[in-house]
Design a protein around this motif. Structure first.
Motif, short mmCIF file in Angstrom:
data_model
loop_
_atom_site.label_atom_id
_atom_site.label_comp_id
_atom_site.label_asym_id
_atom_site.label_seq_id
_atom_site.Cartn_x
_atom_site.Cartn_y
_atom_site.Cartn_z
N SER A 193 -5.59 3.86 5.69
CA SER A 193 -6.69 3.25 4.92
C SER A 193 -7.46 2.23 5.75
O SER A 193 -8.58 1.85 5.39
CB SER A 193 -6.13 2.57 3.66
OG SER A 193 -5.44 1.37 3.98
N ASN A 216 0.25 5.32 5.06
CA ASN A 216 -0.92 5.32 4.17
C ASN A 216 -1.74 4.04 4.32
O ASN A 216 -2.97 4.06 4.31
CB ASN A 216 -0.49 5.48 2.71
CG ASN A 216 0.04 6.87 2.41
OD1 ASN A 216 -0.16 7.80 3.19
ND2 ASN A 216 0.73 7.01 1.29
N PHE A 217 -1.04 2.90 4.44
CA PHE A 217 -1.74 1.63 4.58
C PHE A 217 -2.63 1.64 5.81
O PHE A 217 -3.83 1.31 5.73
CB PHE A 217 -0.73 0.48 4.67
CG PHE A 217 -1.37 -0.85 4.99
CD1 PHE A 217 -1.95 -1.63 3.99
CD2 PHE A 217 -1.42 -1.34 6.30
CE1 PHE A 217 -2.56 -2.85 4.27
CE2 PHE A 217 -2.01 -2.55 6.60
CZ PHE A 217 -2.59 -3.31 5.58
N MET A 236 9.37 -4.32 -4.49
CA MET A 236 9.30 -2.88 -4.20
C MET A 236 10.69 -2.38 -3.86
O MET A 236 11.28 -2.79 -2.87
CB MET A 236 8.35 -2.63 -3.02
CG MET A 236 8.20 -1.15 -2.64
SD MET A 236 7.02 -0.94 -1.28
CE MET A 236 7.02 0.83 -1.14
N THR A 269 12.03 1.06 -3.40
CA THR A 269 11.76 2.49 -3.32
C THR A 269 12.58 3.11 -2.19
O THR A 269 13.24 2.43 -1.42
CB THR A 269 10.27 2.74 -3.07
OG1 THR A 269 9.86 1.97 -1.93
CG2 THR A 269 9.44 2.31 -4.25
N GLY A 271 1.06 -7.88 0.18
CA GLY A 271 0.12 -7.35 -0.83
C GLY A 271 0.85 -6.75 -2.02
O GLY A 271 1.83 -6.02 -1.87
N LYS A 272 0.37 -7.03 -3.22
CA LYS A 272 1.05 -6.58 -4.43
C LYS A 272 1.10 -5.06 -4.54
O LYS A 272 2.04 -4.49 -5.09
CB LYS A 272 0.36 -7.17 -5.66
CG LYS A 272 0.56 -8.67 -5.79
CD LYS A 272 -0.07 -9.20 -7.08
CE LYS A 272 0.18 -10.70 -7.22
NZ LYS A 272 -0.42 -11.26 -8.47
N GLN A 273 0.05 -4.38 -4.02
CA GLN A 273 0.04 -2.93 -4.10
C GLN A 273 0.81 -2.28 -2.95
O GLN A 273 0.92 -1.06 -2.88
CB GLN A 273 -1.40 -2.39 -4.13
CG GLN A 273 -2.16 -2.50 -2.82
CD GLN A 273 -2.85 -3.85 -2.64
OE1 GLN A 273 -2.30 -4.88 -3.06
NE2 GLN A 273 -4.01 -3.84 -2.02
N TRP A 274 1.34 -3.14 -2.05
CA TRP A 274 2.07 -2.61 -0.90
C TRP A 274 3.53 -3.06 -0.98
O TRP A 274 4.23 -2.73 -1.91
CB TRP A 274 1.39 -3.01 0.41
CG TRP A 274 0.00 -2.48 0.50
CD1 TRP A 274 -1.17 -3.16 0.38
CD2 TRP A 274 -0.39 -1.10 0.67
NE1 TRP A 274 -2.26 -2.33 0.47
CE2 TRP A 274 -1.81 -1.06 0.65
CE3 TRP A 274 0.31 0.09 0.82
CZ2 TRP A 274 -2.51 0.13 0.79
CZ3 TRP A 274 -0.38 1.29 0.97
CH2 TRP A 274 -1.78 1.30 0.95
N GLU A 287 -1.05 -8.47 5.07
CA GLU A 287 -1.48 -7.76 3.88
C GLU A 287 -0.46 -6.71 3.47
O GLU A 287 -0.14 -6.57 2.28
CB GLU A 287 -2.84 -7.10 4.11
CG GLU A 287 -3.37 -6.36 2.88
CD GLU A 287 -4.69 -5.65 3.13
OE1 GLU A 287 -5.12 -4.87 2.26
OE2 GLU A 287 -5.30 -5.88 4.22
N ALA A 342 4.34 4.89 2.75
CA ALA A 342 3.48 3.77 2.37
C ALA A 342 2.93 3.07 3.61
O ALA A 342 1.74 2.70 3.65
CB ALA A 342 4.26 2.77 1.51
N ASN A 392 4.77 -6.27 -1.15
CA ASN A 392 4.89 -7.34 -2.14
C ASN A 392 6.08 -8.27 -1.88
O ASN A 392 6.81 -8.66 -2.80
CB ASN A 392 4.99 -6.75 -3.56
CG ASN A 392 4.74 -7.79 -4.63
OD1 ASN A 392 4.02 -8.78 -4.40
ND2 ASN A 392 5.31 -7.59 -5.80
#
Length: 877
Positions: free
Chosen positions: A18, A14-15, A1, A3, A117-120, A113, A11, A122
């Motif tokens: 969720s 947001n995590f 990542m 960014t 985590g790959k969607q976070w 996580e 992010a 990573n």
């Protein structure tokens, strides 16, 4: 990542959103009602009362990106900023919190996580190491057995700071109170960078701590005993800048996108070409802390928070000058800062103009300060005995005038002089010691008033209401009953008494029961409970006692009118002065209202009249005052203004007055603006740099003040024998006559001084061929001494003249040396010699110097001892 910093911040939020965490906005850098902190320095600061059991929230999980400053007090990184890869005065702390909800297992799993985590984020799992407290088997087992971290990447760290539970992996709020073990997460940059794994004394930069998970598990007692908390909690912190450097694959925080933008902007403004310059790093860091501190209400001063802010600003300006900046530059960095910070700078964006004005004015002030510092340095060097400037003077220049030591050394070097740098460091060490002592807050968190009750407030509609006693406190301790004559705090399940908040004072009144009578002198909030503070006049109160809570109606009425007027005043200030106006504090009681606001110049008379006229116009329009409950975001969307230094729940109380005022407010208000009757400003003043204060009165008090002023005018008319049309001219004529008489009187005094000088010339003594006059004068004003010295110089042509007088117990000294003698003896040396003996100080030019002191009894001996000192000097003539 890879960014942007802004995307990483979002992010993270947001995590945890969720994961059912409430996203809570960053609190102010000025801690709310917390004397233990100079600045907000951690994400948990705004939740401290929750962890202490003094406050309850509507949520049990929270996440924040908290603005933090560490530049004073216990946590002070100022001297390291710019010279290391990761020290900052300002940083953002990403955090997630559990208030008695989840504990170690969920906190550890959430962290893993998010990081891997790959969607976070990573991150490669093999790059992560963790530490746990030596005896925290629970955390160790979760990391090893449930998360699957290799045991060689899990390090136990015990007490390594000299006492029990003093460890890098054991957190405590203070010497007493909430505490517990923690687990830190480290990132391994790789073997191309030198460094040892966590737990080693020589750490290096290879393994970098990125997250700390604190498990608040115990309540530490004064004797050191750890008692398990009934509801263990979690407090985590991850520096946004550090995780950004990891995710953007750079080794220094100063290489992330945020700092690169600010460094490039600073380079353009200063003309610097080396983007790796430590001075550019300093400037880029300092603009963040300075801009946000000013935006959050810190004002420049010579003490406390304002002094720290001034030091940071001047440090940045000095580094700009070192880079070659020849003009003001620092304030120009506010705009690029707002741009790169994105939504995190929304509040700063609203305050941009004001922040730029403060920084620009301080740059001007610092330029003048440097001039004064140079003047003082030149004066000290002109009277220097020997070739070394003492460290105390060098420190005075640094501490009082912001004069850098290296600049002092440069000036001395030009004159073949030296600076006692060891003495400077001793003075600096003493100041640091005093600062540490001043900030050593001995707070026993177990002694704070803890009220786990909730009081329902019904005082918006009712001034008399029945309630039941749910808690009693005497001397800060809970008790089951109070008796006649005892001072106490009474907590009710329901009350009509308003608890102090939002600038409005607490209600007064009485609590009446069949068993006793309690006089309430104040009402305060303790978490969700209302404490009625006062004395039991007679009888007894117990838990469960039914009382009638009766508010002082007349006092409340005056408070309501003043509070409503405060809202109208706020609106009027925006209309007259501009939208940069921001509330900086308020006080609303039954006598008057006080309103502090950001503005950088004194209000002109016509502006004060304009504000007053607008408020009275809104009063005459008699708007109905409307109160609504709505979601916080909905209120913001409607343009509601938040009160200064106030906490808000998700559901807020919105007070509207026609189409002119809409604010979030928990206070009590009039029914209609017309109830106020009349509004009158009684004073406008400055309380600090950039902060103005208005005090005003309403209703009957405002009308009475007009009558009093009218009576004063009538008395003046009689005294000057005029009328309403001629009074001003007659007073001006009297002033002019008084000025003329004062001028004539001064001329007479000057003539007397010259005559006295001629008489004094008969007392001249010859010391080694030089005329010397030393005299203590009686009944002579200190301001006449320079005139007398000038007269004596003209008479004697060549002389050393020393005059002294005592007025109101204070010694005044003056020394004149004619030009032909200043090569051998200087006036400043003589004044310093005398001033020291009378507990004072002095200085000036070689031919004229003045001083003074407070020990008048020592003056005769000081003057009589002067002959030996002069004789030694004058032998060289």
């Amino acid at each position: 990542m890879n960014t942007s910093t802004a995307e990483i911040r979002q992010a993270f939020l947001n995590f945890f959103h969720s994961k059912n965490h409430q996203v809570v906005v960053s609190s102010s850098l000025v801690p709310e009602n917390d004397p233990t902190l100079l600045f907000t320095n951690a994400g948990m600061n705004q939740f401290k009362d929750v962890f202490l059991g003094l406050d309850n929230r509507s949520y049990r999980r929270a996440t924040t990106s908290q603005r933090c400053v560490r530049a004073g007090g216990k946590h002070n990184d100022l001297e390291n900023v710019g010279y290391t890869a990761r020290h900052h005065t300002f940083f953002e702390m990403l955090g997630n919190f559990s208030f008695g909800d989840y504990f170690k297992q969920e906190a550890i799993q959430f962290a893993w996580e998010l990081l891997t985590g790959k969607q976070w984020f990573n991150l490669p799992k093999e790059k992560l190491w963790v530490t746990v407290y030596a005896t925290d088997d629970e955390a160790y087992n979760i990391w090893a057995n449930e998360v699957g971290v290799p045991t060689e990447h899990i390090i136990r760290i015990g007490d390594n700071k000299g006492s029990a539970y003093a460890s890098d992996n054991f957190w405590q709020m203070g010497d007493t109170g909430p505490c517990g073990p923690c687990s830190e997460i480290f990132y391994d940059y790789g073997d191309h960078i030198w460094g040892n794994p966590p737990g080693n004394t020589e750490k290096g930069d290879r393994y970098i701590e990125i997250w700390n998970l604190v498990f608040i598990q115990f309540n530490r007692q004064a004797d050191g005993t750890l008692l398990p908390l009934p509801k263990p909690s979690v407090d985590t912190g991850m520096g946004l800048e550090r995780i950004a450097s990891v995710l953007q694959q750079v080794n220094s925080n100063y290489d992330i996108d945020l700092f690169k933008t600010l460094i490039e902007a600073a380079a353009r403004l200063t003309g610097a070409r080396d983007l790796k310059s430590k001075s550019l790093r300093v400037i880029a860091d300092h603009i963040r802390s300075c801009a946000f501190l000013i935006s959050d209400g810190v004002v420049l001063s010579n003490e406390g928070r304002g002094y720290v802010l001034r030091r940071i600003i001047r440090r940045a300006i000095r580094h700009g000058h070192m880079l070659g900046a020849s003009d003001k530059f620092f304030y120009h960095l506010v705009a690029p800062l707002i741009e790169i910070m994105g939504s995190a700078a929304n509040q700063l964006r609203l305050q941009q103009k004001m922040v730029e004005q403060v920084l620009c004015a301080e740059e001007d002030q610092f330029a003048r300060t440097l001039e004064r510092g140079l003047a003082l340095l030149n004066q000290e060097l002109s009277t220097l005995a020997g070739n070394t400037l003492n460290g105390e003077t060098a420190f005075l220049l640094y501490d009082t005038y912001g004069f850098p030591l290296d600049l002092t050394a440069d000036v001395c070097r030009e004159r073949n002089l030296h600076v006692d740098e060891a003495g400077f460091e001793r003075s600096m060490a003493e100041q640091r010691k005093r600062a540490r002592q001043a900030r050593c807050f001995g707070v026993d968190y177990n002694s704070l008033l803890r009220v786990d009750k909730t009081t329902r407030f019904l005082g918006y509609e009712e001034l008399e209401h029945q309630g039941r006693v749910t808690a009693l406190f005497r001397n800060g301790q809970p008790v089951k009953a109070i008796c006649q004559g005892e001072a106490a705090v009474v907590v009710l399940d329901e009350t009509s008494f308003y608890g102090e908040a939002g600038g409005q004072v607490g209600d007064q009144g009485v609590l009446k029961a069949d068993s006793g009578f309690f006089k309430v002198i104040d009402t305060k909030k303790y978490g969700k409970a209302f404490g009625h503070i006062g004395e039991l006049i007679y009888g007894e109160f117990k838990h469960g006692t039914q009382v009638v809570a009766n508010v002082n109606k007349e006092r409340r009425e005056h408070i309501r009118l003043n509070h409503t007027a405060t809202h109208l005043l706020h609106t009027a200030l925006h209309q007259v002065l501009g939208n940069h106006i921001k509330q900086k504090g308020s006080l609303v009681n039954d006598h008057y209202l006080r309103f502090d606001f950001s503005h950088h110049e004194k209000l002109k008379p016509e502006q004060i009249r304009g504000v007053e006229a607008i408020v009275n116009q809104q009063i005459r329009r008699n708007f109905l005052i409307k109160v609504d409950m709505m979601a916080l975001q909905e209120a913001r969307n409607k343009g509601a203004i938040a009160q200064f230094d106030e906490k808000y729940e998700e559901q807020v109380r919105v007070v509207s007055m026609g189409n002119v005022s809409i604010e979030l407010c928990c206070g009590t208000h009039a029914r209609c603006t017309g109830d106020i009757g009349l509004f009158r400003i009684v004073s406008e003043s400055g309380t600090a740099a950039g902060i103005r204060r208005i005090e005003a009165i309403t209703g009957e008090k405002a009308l009475n003040s007009i009558h009093q002023q009218s009576e004063l005018v009538h008395q003046l008319i009689q005294l000057v024998k005029g009328d309403n049309q001629t009074i001003v001219n007659k007073v001006r004529a009297l002033q002019e006559r008084a000025r003329q008489l004062e001028k004539e009187l001064q001329q007479i005094k000057n003539q007397q001084a010259v005559q006295k000088s001629a008489w004094l010339s008969h007392n001249v003594r010859d010391i080694d061929g030089v005329n010397v006059l030393v005299s203590q004068l009686e009944n002579v004003e200190p301001k006449m001494l320079p005139i007398m010295v000038d007269g004596l110089k003209n008479q004697l042509q060549s002389a050393v003249i020393v005059l002294a007088t005592v007025a109101n117990g204070k010694v005044s000294l003056i020394v004149g040396v004619t030009k032909n003698l200043t090569a051998f003896i200087k006036a400043g040396e003589i004044v310093s010699y005398l001033a020291q003996q009378v507990d004072g100080k002095g200085g000036g030019r070689p031919d004229l110097a003045q001083g003074g002191g407070s020990k008048s009894s020592a003056l005769p001996n000081a003057l009589s001892s002067l002959e030996k000192m002069l004789a030694a000097k004058l032998r060289l003539v």
